[in-house]
Scaffold this active site. Structure first.
Site, mmCIF file in Angstrom:
data_model
loop_
_atom_site.group_PDB
_atom_site.id
_atom_site.type_symbol
_atom_site.label_atom_id
_atom_site.label_comp_id
_atom_site.label_asym_id
_atom_site.label_seq_id
_atom_site.Cartn_x
_atom_site.Cartn_y
_atom_site.Cartn_z
ATOM 1 C CB ALA A 175 -57.454 -78.822 -20.721
ATOM 2 C CD GLU A 176 -55.558 -81.894 -16.800
ATOM 3 O OE1 GLU A 176 -55.902 -83.000 -16.376
ATOM 4 O OE2 GLU A 176 -56.336 -80.914 -16.850
ATOM 5 N N PRO A 177 -53.022 -80.277 -20.327
ATOM 6 C CG PRO A 177 -54.054 -81.334 -22.142
ATOM 7 C CD PRO A 177 -54.283 -80.942 -20.710
#
Length: 664
Positions: free
Chosen positions: A344-346
């Site tokens: 996931a991008e974070p």
């Protein structure tokens, strides 16, 4: 520091909160008093994760009591909020007068600040989340801005609005430039006067650890950006330790960057808005994956099940928020989660990404890195397949997930991810607003159509550019509960239809354009529509050699899919050689060959025999061969063995490199 805060030392001295010379601990009320009119303030956090609730609430209260500070520029990569108009997260700051300008990536969970932009009460920009995340680093290093191709062809492109969100916003912050005949966007930087970030423990010198945080995000970059802009850094924490007692290995934000430490009340320092504290989110414990319940059998699961057929062994996956969250749940139900890498991008890598208000966190993650590094990986093409939402799609294959009339979700990381992933799967229901259906006997029956069409003539906001993507030759799919489209040169092509769906009544009658219909039109796999497990693990791993090795006469290429295959005996070596020979012997010419060796396993004692078999095949049947595997160890061992027999190994890390070699 004096450049922007000439009186800061005087102010901090007047706070009279120190018990010793270096103690930086202050109350939230005292910390926000040093924010001045016109400042640019950056808030860390990600949706419902890592929210600086104590400080945001104190800033709102101070403004309501005094009318100060005023005319702030608010900047964030992802707005923190509960997803409704409750005064939590950045919703605290949604006051006309307190804010005069907002520059944000994803706005979706803070609708109160969305309203300011939609009602034309503030200057408002929406830039890609990854751009903002990287911008903090560039500000910290004194750069004037950021060059990137991320955003070309979308609403961020100056030719399509330059990221401006309302009529009040006129100043350009994005420029189109050309470098060596290639187009780029230049995103202008601005100084950061105040940074508000979060950690778990601080010492009285301001050193910050994050041992109980679900994400580390871009907190270090934000702090550096503020410090090197001459600004102020405020950190919200759970607890304080004596100076010098924190492990240097655990310190994520050094005290030289921190001005104020605020100890939050427990109710204002939840790990996420959904969980006061879950040790599985912060990597302190691992929970048994079988304890996670399956998701209900509805149209969202139908979409996720069809999307899961696009998973391949050892692939790197990105999951977007909403419907795409179901892909990881389906993979877990099908017992194939361990054969791929969810991200996931974070900054989450591995494990099972969380959904809902916990989106961004993950259970049993293998690694957690800072968000800017994750976007370095994403922008460079590190994602094999991305599963993203789809609110609108149009004739050109463009997708909108960012803005719909009065609703402003923002692009978030969607632009970075959709523009650079090797394969993109858009997911969403075919229509919206009250659709009713039943799923029975392996069929879907639409009983009542949704009020709103999602396949329209032209999307309201271009978050993904179909024409720009079609130039790349990547596979782009649009998956719904009743059909599947694939992006072609003339826009979306209808390639699959669900069992039970009527082509005219359930699909074409509810589209604003006529898609290309690829013949023969396939049925979606009927297993998708039954509640039992689909057997994806068997599909991935238990494939017969005959089905693994194929030949395409049109391209004269033989493809050997040996992903996950185990060679444990001389008979296994012989079987591979005989299967290939039986397939190619009838040809009157030699063929090109490509082999997928991802997660391929071979007994070390059989490598020489395997190389001898490959040598024979090259001499008799192959005119040119390439292979690929993400395993550096396998590339080295197999490559050395082939070279010893005079066979050029040509083993690459990715299928793209292997195919490129064959074409040259």
């Amino acid at each position: 520091m004096e450049k922007f805060f000439p009186e800061i030392n005087t102010i901090l001295n007047q706070l009279q909160v120190t018990h010793e010379k270096k103690n930086k601990v202050v109350s939230a009320e005292e910390a926000v008093r040093v924010i001045r009119n016109g400042d640019t303030i950056v808030f860390g956090g990600f949706a419902g994760v890592g929210v600086c609730e104590e400080i945001a609430g104190a800033l709102e209260q101070y403004y309501l009591e005094t009318g100060n500070p005023r005319d702030l520029t608010l900047m964030f990569a992802v707005a923190t909020g509960p997803g409704n108009d409750t005064r939590r997260g950045l919703n605290h700051l949604a006051h006309e007068g307190l804010l005069s300008r907002i520059i944000g990536g994803h706005w979706g969970l803070a609708p109160c600040i969305q309203k300011l932009a939609v009602e034309n009460k503030v200057l408002a920009y929406n830039l890609p989340q990854g751009i903002i995340s990287h911008m903090y680093r560039n500000i910290a290093s004194g750069k004037a801005g950021l060059f990137s191709q991320v955003g070309l062809g979308t609403f961020v492109d100056p030719r399509n609005g330059g990221g401006k969100l309302n009529e009040k916003t006129t100043e350009d912050v994005v420029r189109l430039m050309e470098i060596d005949d290639d187009e780029y966007l230049f995103y202008k930087a601005l100084p950061v006067n105040v940074a508000v970030i979060r950690g778990t423990t601080a010492d009285t010198d301001g050193n910050i650890t994050m041992e109980k945080e679900a994400l580390t995000l871009e907190s270090l970059s934000i702090a550096m950006a503020a410090r090197n802009s001459g600004g102020l850094v405020i950190v919200q924490v759970e607890r304080v330790a004596r100076a010098g007692t924190l492990s240097s290995r655990q310190v994520k934000i050094p005290g030289i960057l921190v001005d104020c430490v605020v100890v939050a009340r427990p109710e204002n320092h939840w790990q996420t808005f959904g969980e006061p504290y879950n040790p599985a989110f912060s990597g302190e414990v691992e929970i048994p994956m079988q304890s996670i319940p399956p998701i209900p059998m509805d149209c969202r699961k139908i979409i996720a099940r069809r999307a899961a057929f696009e998973l391949k062994p050892n692939c790197v996956v990105n999951l977007g928020i909403g419907v795409p969250e179901g892909v990881s749940s389906v993979a877990n139900e099908e017992k194939i989660l361990d054969f791929m890498n969810m991200t996931a991008e974070p900054g989450v890598i591995g494990g099972l990404p969380a959904g809902g208000i916990n989106f961004g966190a993950a259970v049993n993650a293998a690694a957690l890195i800072d968000q800017p590094y994750q976007f370095d990986f994403y922008n460079g093409g590190g994602v094999d397949v991305a599963f993203l939402g789809m609110a609108e799609a149009d004739r050109a294959g463009c997708v909108n997930v960012s803005k719909f009339g009065p609703k402003l979700a923002g692009a978030g990381g969607f632009i970075n991810i959709s523009q650079n992933s090797k394969k993109v799967v858009f997911m969403g229901t075919f229509t919206a607003g009250g659709m009713e259906y039943i799923i029975e006997d392996g069929r879907i029956v639409i009983q009542k159509e949704g009020k709103f069409r999602k396949f329209v003539e032209q999307v309201q906001h271009i978050t993904f550019s179909g024409p720009y993507a079609s130039k790349s030759g990547r596979k782009i799919l649009y998956i719904t509960e009743r059909c599947v489209f694939e992006l072609g040169s003339d826009g979306p092509e209808l390639v699959e239809i669900a069992p039970g769906a009527d082509l005219q009544k359930d699909i074409l009658d509810h589209m604003d354009f006529m898609p290309v219909i690829r013949e023969p039109l396939k049925l979606m796999d009927e297993r998708i529509f039954y509640p039992a497990k689909m057997g994806l693990k068997e599909d991935l791993l238990d494939i017969s050699l005959e089905n693994r090795i194929t030949y395409d006469p049109a391209t004269n290429i033989m493809f050997a899919n040996l992903a996950g295959y185990a060679v444990k005996s001389a008979n296994d070596v012989r079987a591979i050689g005989e299967t290939i020979a039986n397939l190619l012997a009838p040809l009157s010419h030699k063929a090109y060959a490509i082999g997928n060796y991802d997660q391929f396993v071979i007994d070390p004692d059989l490598i020489d025999a395997y190389s001898a078999m490959q040598q024979t095949l090259v001499e008799k049947y192959f005119c040119k061969v390439s292979r690929y595997s993400t395993s550096a160890f396998l590339r080295m061992k197999l490559g050395d063995a082939l070279e010893k027999r005079g066979v050029p190994p040509h083993i690459y890390e990715s299928p793209e490199e292997a195919h490129k070699f064959l074409r040259n």
